[in-house]
Write a protein that holds these residues in place. Sequence first.
Motif, PDB file in Angstrom:
ATOM      1  N   ALA A  10      -0.823  34.517  24.797  1.00  0.00           N
ATOM      2  CA  ALA A  10      -1.781  33.728  24.014  1.00  0.00           C
ATOM      3  C   ALA A  10      -1.220  32.356  23.650  1.00  0.00           C
ATOM      4  O   ALA A  10      -1.742  31.685  22.759  1.00  0.00           O
ATOM      5  CB  ALA A  10      -2.160  34.496  22.743  1.00  0.00           C
ATOM      6  N   LEU A  11      -0.156  31.935  24.319  1.00  0.00           N
ATOM      7  CA  LEU A  11       0.529  30.699  23.921  1.00  0.00           C
ATOM      8  C   LEU A  11      -0.395  29.486  24.016  1.00  0.00           C
ATOM      9  O   LEU A  11      -0.450  28.661  23.096  1.00  0.00           O
ATOM     10  CB  LEU A  11       1.767  30.490  24.801  1.00  0.00           C
ATOM     11  CG  LEU A  11       2.596  29.235  24.485  1.00  0.00           C
ATOM     12  CD1 LEU A  11       3.137  29.287  23.067  1.00  0.00           C
ATOM     13  CD2 LEU A  11       3.741  29.084  25.488  1.00  0.00           C
ATOM     14  N   ALA A  12      -1.147  29.359  25.117  1.00  0.00           N
ATOM     15  CA  ALA A  12      -1.996  28.185  25.293  1.00  0.00           C
ATOM     16  C   ALA A  12      -3.049  28.087  24.197  1.00  0.00           C
ATOM     17  O   ALA A  12      -3.292  27.012  23.633  1.00  0.00           O
ATOM     18  CB  ALA A  12      -2.657  28.216  26.668  1.00  0.00           C
ATOM     19  N   SER A  13      -3.685  29.216  23.857  1.00  0.00           N
ATOM     20  CA  SER A  13      -4.697  29.214  22.800  1.00  0.00           C
ATOM     21  C   SER A  13      -4.079  28.883  21.457  1.00  0.00           C
ATOM     22  O   SER A  13      -4.674  28.174  20.632  1.00  0.00           O
ATOM     23  CB  SER A  13      -5.402  30.578  22.748  1.00  0.00           C
ATOM     24  OG  SER A  13      -6.050  30.848  23.968  1.00  0.00           O
ATOM     25  N   TRP A  14      -2.863  29.381  21.246  1.00  0.00           N
ATOM     26  CA  TRP A  14      -2.194  29.095  19.969  1.00  0.00           C
ATOM     27  C   TRP A  14      -1.886  27.602  19.849  1.00  0.00           C
ATOM     28  O   TRP A  14      -2.094  26.997  18.793  1.00  0.00           O
ATOM     29  CB  TRP A  14      -0.915  29.921  19.873  1.00  0.00           C
ATOM     30  CG  TRP A  14      -0.173  29.712  18.585  1.00  0.00           C
ATOM     31  CD1 TRP A  14      -0.392  30.357  17.394  1.00  0.00           C
ATOM     32  CD2 TRP A  14       0.887  28.782  18.344  1.00  0.00           C
ATOM     33  NE1 TRP A  14       0.457  29.882  16.429  1.00  0.00           N
ATOM     34  CE2 TRP A  14       1.269  28.916  16.982  1.00  0.00           C
ATOM     35  CE3 TRP A  14       1.550  27.863  19.135  1.00  0.00           C
ATOM     36  CZ2 TRP A  14       2.275  28.153  16.418  1.00  0.00           C
ATOM     37  CZ3 TRP A  14       2.557  27.097  18.570  1.00  0.00           C
ATOM     38  CH2 TRP A  14       2.922  27.251  17.225  1.00  0.00           C
ATOM     39  N   ILE A  15      -1.393  26.994  20.924  1.00  0.00           N
ATOM     40  CA  ILE A  15      -1.103  25.554  20.893  1.00  0.00           C
ATOM     41  C   ILE A  15      -2.389  24.775  20.652  1.00  0.00           C
ATOM     42  O   ILE A  15      -2.421  23.792  19.916  1.00  0.00           O
ATOM     43  CB  ILE A  15      -0.434  25.112  22.203  1.00  0.00           C
ATOM     44  CG1 ILE A  15       0.936  25.782  22.375  1.00  0.00           C
ATOM     45  CG2 ILE A  15      -0.257  23.594  22.245  1.00  0.00           C
ATOM     46  CD1 ILE A  15       1.597  25.496  23.707  1.00  0.00           C
ATOM     47  N   GLU A  16      -3.487  25.251  21.257  1.00  0.00           N
ATOM     48  CA  GLU A  16      -4.758  24.544  21.117  1.00  0.00           C
ATOM     49  C   GLU A  16      -5.269  24.586  19.682  1.00  0.00           C
ATOM     50  O   GLU A  16      -6.028  23.713  19.253  1.00  0.00           O
ATOM     51  CB  GLU A  16      -5.780  25.180  22.069  1.00  0.00           C
ATOM     52  CG  GLU A  16      -6.998  24.323  22.273  1.00  0.00           C
ATOM     53  CD  GLU A  16      -7.952  24.965  23.267  1.00  0.00           C
ATOM     54  OE1 GLU A  16      -8.704  24.212  23.907  1.00  0.00           O
ATOM     55  OE2 GLU A  16      -7.944  26.204  23.390  1.00  0.00           O
ATOM     56  N   SER A  17      -4.835  25.585  18.923  1.00  0.00           N
ATOM     57  CA  SER A  17      -5.300  25.702  17.542  1.00  0.00           C
ATOM     58  C   SER A  17      -4.563  24.765  16.585  1.00  0.00           C
ATOM     59  O   SER A  17      -4.947  24.642  15.423  1.00  0.00           O
ATOM     60  CB  SER A  17      -5.131  27.154  17.061  1.00  0.00           C
ATOM     61  OG  SER A  17      -3.748  27.482  16.911  1.00  0.00           O
ATOM     62  N   ILE A  18      -3.506  24.112  17.051  1.00  0.00           N
ATOM     63  CA  ILE A  18      -2.741  23.211  16.195  1.00  0.00           C
ATOM     64  C   ILE A  18      -3.579  21.976  15.894  1.00  0.00           C
ATOM     65  O   ILE A  18      -4.173  21.378  16.797  1.00  0.00           O
ATOM     66  CB  ILE A  18      -1.421  22.800  16.883  1.00  0.00           C
ATOM     67  CG1 ILE A  18      -0.586  24.036  17.237  1.00  0.00           C
ATOM     68  CG2 ILE A  18      -0.609  21.847  16.015  1.00  0.00           C
ATOM     69  CD1 ILE A  18      -0.174  24.857  16.048  1.00  0.00           C
ATOM     70  N   PRO A  19      -3.662  21.560  14.648  1.00  0.00           N
ATOM     71  CA  PRO A  19      -4.424  20.348  14.308  1.00  0.00           C
ATOM     72  C   PRO A  19      -3.923  19.126  15.071  1.00  0.00           C
ATOM     73  O   PRO A  19      -2.749  19.029  15.440  1.00  0.00           O
ATOM     74  CB  PRO A  19      -4.193  20.200  12.799  1.00  0.00           C
ATOM     75  CG  PRO A  19      -3.869  21.580  12.331  1.00  0.00           C
ATOM     76  CD  PRO A  19      -3.138  22.230  13.445  1.00  0.00           C
ATOM     77  N   ALA A  20      -4.839  18.185  15.280  1.00  0.00           N
ATOM     78  CA  ALA A  20      -4.550  17.045  16.142  1.00  0.00           C
ATOM     79  C   ALA A  20      -3.426  16.164  15.620  1.00  0.00           C
ATOM     80  O   ALA A  20      -2.757  15.483  16.392  1.00  0.00           O
ATOM     81  CB  ALA A  20      -5.815  16.208  16.323  1.00  0.00           C
ATOM     82  N   ASN A  21      -3.188  16.101  14.332  1.00  0.00           N
ATOM     83  CA  ASN A  21      -2.184  15.186  13.775  1.00  0.00           C
ATOM     84  C   ASN A  21      -0.836  15.854  13.540  1.00  0.00           C
ATOM     85  O   ASN A  21      -0.007  15.351  12.797  1.00  0.00           O
ATOM     86  CB  ASN A  21      -2.692  14.606  12.462  1.00  0.00           C
ATOM     87  CG  ASN A  21      -2.978  15.683  11.425  1.00  0.00           C
ATOM     88  OD1 ASN A  21      -2.973  16.871  11.745  1.00  0.00           O
ATOM     89  ND2 ASN A  21      -3.246  15.262  10.195  1.00  0.00           N
TER      90      ASN A  21
END
Length: 638
Positions: free
Chosen positions: A114-125
């Motif tokens: 689930a690494l890619a989805s987890w990284i995608e959940s990180i806020p943009a800033n």
Amino acid sequence: MLGRFTGVANRLLAGAALWGALTYGVHAADPQPYVTSLAPTGQSDLDTALKASSDLLSLQSTRAVGPFALAGRVRSEYDRLQVALESCGYYAGKVHIQLRSAKQGVTMDGMSTALASWIESIPANEKVDISIKVDKGPLFHLGSVKLVESATGVAPHLSDAQTKAFGLHTGQPAVAADVLAAGGRLLDALRESGHALAQVDKPMAYLRPATRTLDIVYPVVPGPVLDIGKISLDGLKRMNASFVRRRLTVHEGELYQPSSIEAARQDLTSLGVFSNVTVRDASDKAVNGTMPLDFSFQEGKRHAIGAELGYSTDLGARVGAMWTHYNLLGNAERLRLTALITGLGGSAQQGLGYDVYADFFKPDFLESKQNLNARIEGLRQLFWSYRQTALLLRGGITRPLAKNWTGNFGLAAEQERIEQFDESRSYTILSAPLSGMYDNTGVGNPIEPATHGVRASINITPSLSLGSKGAGESFFAIMNATASTYVDLHKLGISPPGRSILAFRGTIGSIQGASTWDIPPDQRMYAGGSATVRGYRWQGVGPQYGNTKYAIGGTSLDAGTVEYRQRLFKSFGMAAFADAGQVGNSSMPFTGTLRVGAGGGVRYYTPIGPIRLDVAVPLNRAPRGDAWDLYIGLGETF
């Protein structure tokens, strides 16, 4: 029917997942910034290999990517670091990668699906913190090490030198670089022994985890011992092939040795008439017990135009141009014409002068490695010490005497008119200079600074002065010797190689057979300036005529220099130095008034050599001497 339904369902689910990703990732960063930390293992060479292999480290600031690509980079990092571990002999090591969101306080393992989805959940800033830790595990060693001939499967017969060159043995650390380098060394040793067709293939490695060893099998094909066969010369246009063949240092029938063949190639390159010289085996199999060679040439430009520029506060500026013709007669002869204007504003000068000369160089004169040098020169120099107008003819032969030793013998004739202390005299001087030079610095270009080794020269010039118009006849011998040495402080563990250098120079000279006033003024000994004692103007050290700027000159000389040179950054450097020297009226050195100068300077390093700017001051200033001197030139002073 079921298959068709399943396919449609899968496409629908994929579409839903994509829509979810698009809507969920509206606020995700793309590209996603991150910061990587790599924990040290406590072993410097392994840490270096890991850092060099890490894409996460090397690309974090230059090639930012989106969440999915970053997840792929993390997964590929495991393989890259595992290869680095194994290259250093650690075949049971483990790589651990953790990603952390600082604001959310959540940590994710780099192997998670689930690494890619987890990284995608990180806020943009927000940046992602990536930490890498490597457990190196036990160091593996070499088990059995075998060399086998590919065709027979038996061990090849090797000489002691070849076995020593291979160098691998049971029990040494199983470092990949060492294992691979052994094959290269063995191949070089085989070829150097005449095995021109030798092959050493990549080794086969067998991991033994139970014993923590690595067994190595090297396939080897020694091939026959060959001599050098037919030598062909390709690409010659204006160069005479007969000269090139005479110049070649390898010949048909000699043992095939790559080192000798490469030395021959470099020797031909050193002639200065070729822009490129290559050599290759002319066959992929033996030809009557030999290996033919093919030398290929690209001839360089025949003509070149250059400029010369220098400045010092004592000698002033010198500016001029030169024209060079390479390969004048088809045998690498060189003709160089130079015209200079000298004495532009120097404190040791009374006015403008000139220096016009033609140099002729012929390699392999009468025999190999024996070179002919000839010069015709017209000059006018208006020093405070004397005013000179002269025509000179010089010719000499230079040849190697032994390793690092070169000898020179020549003849010279000079017709001059000199005015000194309001008296004008004419001289005809005949001389036979003899010199020997030693140089083991390994620096072929005289402008390139030496960092180690010794340079030395000794010169003896018997001279006959046939005076006219008030000048008497005299016979004298000018003798001088100079030596310099260079110490790289890297040897003391103080600095990286070639960055910090101590340079020392010593000069001693004597004129035998005549007193000062019986010797033409330009043949006497003087000191001062960049060649001896900086901080004093040219010819400013030694006996002076009364309380004036006029130097008399002497019959002995001694001078010494110590200089510290430090490279700074990539292209800059600095230097600090102290010089001391004296000129005496006795033929024995170490007489006269000792003068000492000191100073420093900066360097800018170019591809052809350093541009030098030095400032020096006298520590015991001579009467009417300069308060300071500036020197600008190309290359170090010695």
